[in-house]
Design a protein around this motif. Structure first.
Motif, PDB file in Angstrom:
ATOM      1  N   UNK A  85       0.841  -1.167  -0.062  1.00  0.00           N
ATOM      2  CA  UNK A  85       0.106  -0.077   0.159  1.00  0.00           C
ATOM      3  C   UNK A  85       0.817   1.212   0.137  1.00  0.00           C
ATOM      4  N   UNK A  86       2.056   1.330   0.709  1.00  0.00           N
ATOM      5  CA  UNK A  86       2.932   2.421   0.899  1.00  0.00           C
ATOM      6  C   UNK A  86       3.419   2.765  -0.632  1.00  0.00           C
ATOM      7  N   UNK A  87       3.623   1.831  -1.163  1.00  0.00           N
ATOM      8  CA  UNK A  87       4.429   1.862  -2.322  1.00  0.00           C
ATOM      9  C   UNK A  87       3.420   2.383  -3.564  1.00  0.00           C
ATOM     10  N   UNK A  88       2.080   1.462  -3.545  1.00  0.00           N
ATOM     11  CA  UNK A  88       1.017   1.955  -4.500  1.00  0.00           C
ATOM     12  C   UNK A  88       0.717   3.505  -4.218  1.00  0.00           C
ATOM     13  N   UNK A  89       0.575   3.766  -2.814  1.00  0.00           N
ATOM     14  CA  UNK A  89      -0.034   5.391  -2.849  1.00  0.00           C
ATOM     15  C   UNK A  89       1.109   6.341  -3.353  1.00  0.00           C
ATOM     16  N   UNK A 155      -0.766   3.237   9.162  1.00  0.00           N
ATOM     17  CA  UNK A 155      -0.454   3.498   7.936  1.00  0.00           C
ATOM     18  C   UNK A 155      -1.606   3.765   7.123  1.00  0.00           C
ATOM     19  N   UNK A 156      -2.764   3.019   7.131  1.00  0.00           N
ATOM     20  CA  UNK A 156      -4.201   3.349   6.467  1.00  0.00           C
ATOM     21  C   UNK A 156      -4.532   4.830   6.734  1.00  0.00           C
ATOM     22  N   UNK A 157      -4.612   5.134   7.967  1.00  0.00           N
ATOM     23  CA  UNK A 157      -5.077   6.725   7.986  1.00  0.00           C
ATOM     24  C   UNK A 157      -4.140   7.725   7.591  1.00  0.00           C
ATOM     25  N   UNK A 158      -2.846   7.153   7.365  1.00  0.00           N
ATOM     26  CA  UNK A 158      -1.954   8.193   6.658  1.00  0.00           C
ATOM     27  C   UNK A 158      -2.195   8.219   5.433  1.00  0.00           C
ATOM     28  N   UNK A 159      -2.803   7.301   4.540  1.00  0.00           N
ATOM     29  CA  UNK A 159      -2.905   7.460   3.426  1.00  0.00           C
ATOM     30  C   UNK A 159      -4.238   8.555   2.902  1.00  0.00           C
ATOM     31  N   UNK A 160      -5.245   8.512   3.791  1.00  0.00           N
ATOM     32  CA  UNK A 160      -6.404   9.080   3.632  1.00  0.00           C
ATOM     33  C   UNK A 160      -6.239  10.573   3.306  1.00  0.00           C
ATOM     34  N   UNK A 161      -5.514  11.529   4.049  1.00  0.00           N
ATOM     35  CA  UNK A 161      -5.308  12.823   3.614  1.00  0.00           C
ATOM     36  C   UNK A 161      -4.541  12.765   1.991  1.00  0.00           C
ATOM     37  N   UNK A 179      -5.307   2.112  -6.546  1.00  0.00           N
ATOM     38  CA  UNK A 179      -5.698   2.642  -5.291  1.00  0.00           C
ATOM     39  C   UNK A 179      -6.965   2.385  -4.925  1.00  0.00           C
ATOM     40  N   UNK A 180      -8.070   2.083  -5.719  1.00  0.00           N
ATOM     41  CA  UNK A 180      -9.116   1.631  -5.297  1.00  0.00           C
ATOM     42  C   UNK A 180      -9.147   0.307  -4.555  1.00  0.00           C
ATOM     43  N   UNK A 181      -8.309  -0.624  -5.388  1.00  0.00           N
ATOM     44  CA  UNK A 181      -7.997  -1.889  -4.795  1.00  0.00           C
ATOM     45  C   UNK A 181      -7.189  -1.810  -3.353  1.00  0.00           C
ATOM     46  N   UNK A 182      -6.400  -0.841  -3.230  1.00  0.00           N
ATOM     47  CA  UNK A 182      -5.509  -0.975  -1.861  1.00  0.00           C
ATOM     48  C   UNK A 182      -6.663  -0.155  -0.573  1.00  0.00           C
ATOM     49  N   UNK A 183      -7.580   0.793  -1.323  1.00  0.00           N
ATOM     50  CA  UNK A 183      -8.418   1.421  -0.182  1.00  0.00           C
ATOM     51  C   UNK A 183      -9.314   0.262   0.117  1.00  0.00           C
ATOM     52  N   UNK A 184     -10.006  -0.536  -0.599  1.00  0.00           N
ATOM     53  CA  UNK A 184     -10.877  -1.545  -0.319  1.00  0.00           C
ATOM     54  C   UNK A 184     -10.265  -2.378   0.610  1.00  0.00           C
ATOM     55  N   UNK A 185      -9.124  -2.852   0.232  1.00  0.00           N
ATOM     56  CA  UNK A 185      -8.414  -4.074   1.159  1.00  0.00           C
ATOM     57  C   UNK A 185      -8.345  -3.464   2.455  1.00  0.00           C
ATOM     58  N   UNK A 241      -4.896  -6.947  -6.921  1.00  0.00           N
ATOM     59  CA  UNK A 241      -4.408  -5.697  -7.587  1.00  0.00           C
ATOM     60  C   UNK A 241      -3.291  -5.909  -8.783  1.00  0.00           C
ATOM     61  N   UNK A 242      -2.485  -6.947  -8.416  1.00  0.00           N
ATOM     62  CA  UNK A 242      -1.528  -7.143  -9.449  1.00  0.00           C
ATOM     63  C   UNK A 242      -2.022  -7.808 -10.517  1.00  0.00           C
ATOM     64  N   UNK A 243      -3.123  -8.859 -10.264  1.00  0.00           N
ATOM     65  CA  UNK A 243      -3.783  -9.526 -11.538  1.00  0.00           C
ATOM     66  C   UNK A 243      -4.325  -8.467 -12.597  1.00  0.00           C
TER      67      UNK A 243
END
Ligand code: HAS
Length: 572
Positions: A85-89, A155-161, A179-185, A241-243
């Motif tokens: 997630x950190x890498x995708x964001x 980590x997740x809360x840090x992506x939201x802003x 990003x949709x994929x990782x947020x849903x995850x 997400x990879x697929x």
């Protein structure tokens, strides 16, 4: 090198602090995995009658199984979800991670893992990854696990802003698919870890500290499975997400339908939580009606995987045809199965093929009446090694190495060996899992501390018909372990090799859509309505089962290690 597509961007350079933290997030779980895989191998040798109880490198059967399950299924997957997630964001939003948040999250996750490791290694937390009462662990185990989970929330809360900022800057573009994929995850993860937090904070920790004498077992188990099934989609969705995002591109094609991909992720958000009672079909105390509702919804949660099977297969077929394939199945032969420069193809396709069988066996498990035959037998272990041990594990292996290489600037070495890993692993799984499942159909238990007795002709427990499947399980596990050793060799060669590129430059192959990207007006371009539907469905499907579990009089008494049948330590 692949020529860049319209949807691909230049690489993104991660700031030095985040780079260091991400290297820790990739490397620590892989180091621990050595212990996790080793104990998995010992389990299989034990089941095959090759080693005896007490031979688990000085640990007992339950201790070894706990290390295997907790490291492979919880620690590895949670760290990978966060670092991926950190890498995708960073890459898709082109935004720097917030340093204080990143530091806090990694410190909590590493600290929690180390705190939980101590009681596990000392034999004070032999409670398996499900930590069902009346099995009781040292409080440090629960506290460490809670820190690991809360660290991943941070980590997740840090992506939201960062996501909100991107949406303000790009009002006419839907969020990138990855990003949709990782947020849903992580939305699934956050929602399903709330009941787990309630179980751990208000039931298990006070019980383990001796503040309360007994706790409500059915309630604890129901709260666990409220978490436990969505957990498997927290594991699976990074692979999806990879697929969807990367595989069609590395195969040389396009994503068949961006709409279907978004819909699949959103359906997981809605359907992956209200299904937990399918793990409790055999438990008394719940109305059959509610078990039936969860069974129906479980068939529902297979739908996004069917959508994925169709969309990914169509994308691969398109890639094969683009490469000159002819005929109905000619596309399969044209795919880059052995392309060592694009190892993520091999890791993906092996996982997908395994998952065809993992998915089918999941549908067997979900069927209320068939479940009565296979529950708590080796069939279940066969199923989950073809799901979490298939697509999930292989994408974690392939992507962890790729991320390490990008973060350190060291190219992957031993590339030929690297692409052998997923195929060797697949071979091992296809020996191991069918053997486990066949044994399960003959009645072989899912877990057994009986050791050699059922394989020993002089024992009253001897089962001649279990011998072949037990032996094959051991052979399959040996092949899987060999695959992991090759993988470790590739890691060691990569670490030992020189850096030839600047460190911290992240980039992912990104497929264009064959059909147009969705518009902002589309229902699949929005997250909020799906979150609301998910919450409503959870409330409807769990209100009554939780009430029924809450009312039950069964309580767990403190666990006594001398009593070999902890299930009997239940007071009515
Ligand atoms: Fe499961 C138990 C039902 C999916 C993991 N499951 C478990 C346990 C684990 C686990 C760990 O209903 C044991 C838990 C424990 O400790 O007790 N499971 C399902 C169903 C699905 C499912 C209906 N499970 C997963 C996934 C997991 C996972 C994913 C991990 C990641 N499972 C159950 C049930 C139980 C259970 C019961 C409890 C049993 C009991 O009694 O204890 C579905 O989501 C599966 C849908 C999947 C598909 C497959 C789609 C295929 C695809 C591949 C396409 C291939 C292509 C390649 C495109 C329908 C996407 C083509 C190219 C070529 C070249 C060929």
């Amino acid at each position: 090198m692949l020529a860049p597509t319209k949807s691909e961007q230049a690489s993104y350079t991660v700031a030095p602090l985040s780079r260091t933290l991400m290297v820790i997030e990739v490397v620590l779980p892989i180091v621990l995995l050595v212990l996790g895989i080793y104990h998995g191998f010992l389990q299989a040798l034990y089941r095959a009658g090759i080693i005896h109880s007490g031979s688990f490198a000085g640990l007992n059967y339950y201790q070894g199984l706990t290390l295997h399950g907790v490291i492979n299924a919880v620690v590895l997957t949670t760290f990978f979800g966060v670092v991926f997630g950190n890498a995708l964001i960073s890459y898709y939003l082109r935004k720097a991670l917030i340093p204080a948040v990143h530091l806090t999250s990694t410190s909590m996750m590493v600290g929690g893992t180390l705190i939980a490791a101590v009681p596990m290694l000392l034999g004070k937390a032999d409670v398996l990854y499900t930590f069902y009462p009346p099995l009781k662990a040292h409080p440090a185990f629960y506290i460490g696990a809670a820190l690991l989970v809360v660290g991943s929330w941070v980590a997740f809360f840090g992506w939201i802003p960062l996501v909100r900022q991107w949406m303000r800057e790009n009002p006419s573009h839907p969020l990138p698919l990855a990003i949709v994929g990782i947020l849903v995850t992580f939305l699934i993860w956050f929602l399903c870890t709330i009941p787990l937090a309630i179980e751990v904070l208000f039931m298990l920790i006070p019980w383990s500290l001796g503040w309360v004498e007994a706790i409500n077992i059915p309630l604890a188990r129901t709260l666990f499975w409220f978490f436990g099934h969505p957990l498997v989609y927290f594991w699976l969705l990074p692979a999806y997400i990879v697929y969807y995002v990367m595989l069609p591109r590395v195969a040389g094609g396009k994503l068949y339908s961006p709409y279907a991909a978004r819909l699949a992720f959103l359906l997981f958000l809605v359907l992956s939580i209200p299904v937990g009672l399918h793990h409790q079909y055999t438990e008394p105390g719940f109305d059959r009606f509610w078990k039936g509702v969860h069974a129906l919804l479980t068939f529902g949660v297979a739908i996004p995987s069917f959508i994925t099977a169709f969309t990914v297969a169509a994308s691969l077929e398109y890639a094969g045809v683009r490469r000159g394939a002819k005929g109905l199945f000619g596309w399969m032969a044209k795919l880059p199965w052995l392309d060592a420069e694009r190892p993520i193809f091999a890791y993906s396709i092996a996982g997908l093929i395994i998952f065809i069988f993992g998915g089918i066996t999941g549908i067997v498990n979900a069927s209320y009446n068939l479940n009565q035959t296979i529950h708590n037998t080796g069939f279940i272990s066969g199923h989950f090694h073809m799901t979490v041990g298939g697509p999930v594990f292989l994408i974690i292996l392939g992507m962890s190495l790729e991320l390490f290489s990008q973060l350190t600037g060291k190219p992957i070495r031993g590339r030929g060996w690297n692409i052998a890993v997923p195929y060797l692993w697949m071979l091992g799984i296809f020996i191991f899992s069918p053997a486990m499942m066949y044994g399960g159909l003959l009645g072989q238990p899912r877990r057994t501390n009986m050791g050699l007795s059922y394989l020993d002709p002089s024992s009253p427990h001897f089962r001649a018909d279990w011998v072949p499947s037990a032996m094959l399980t051991g052979i399959g596990a040996a092949v899987m372990t060999l695959a992991f050793l090759v993988y470790l060799g590739v890691w060691i060669a990569t670490i030992a090799g020189p850096a030839t590129r600047p460190a911290g430059e992240i980039s992912f192959p990104t497929a264009e859509g064959l059909h147009p990207e969705v518009s902002m007006a589309s229902i699949v371009a929005r997250l909020r309505p799906w979150v609301v539907i998910a919450l409503l469905l959870i409330a409807v499907s769990y209100w009554e089962p939780l009430r029924q579990a809450f009312r039950t009089p069964e309580k767990a008494l403190p666990y006594e290690p001398d009593n070999p049948t902890p299930a009997l330590q239940v007071r009515k």
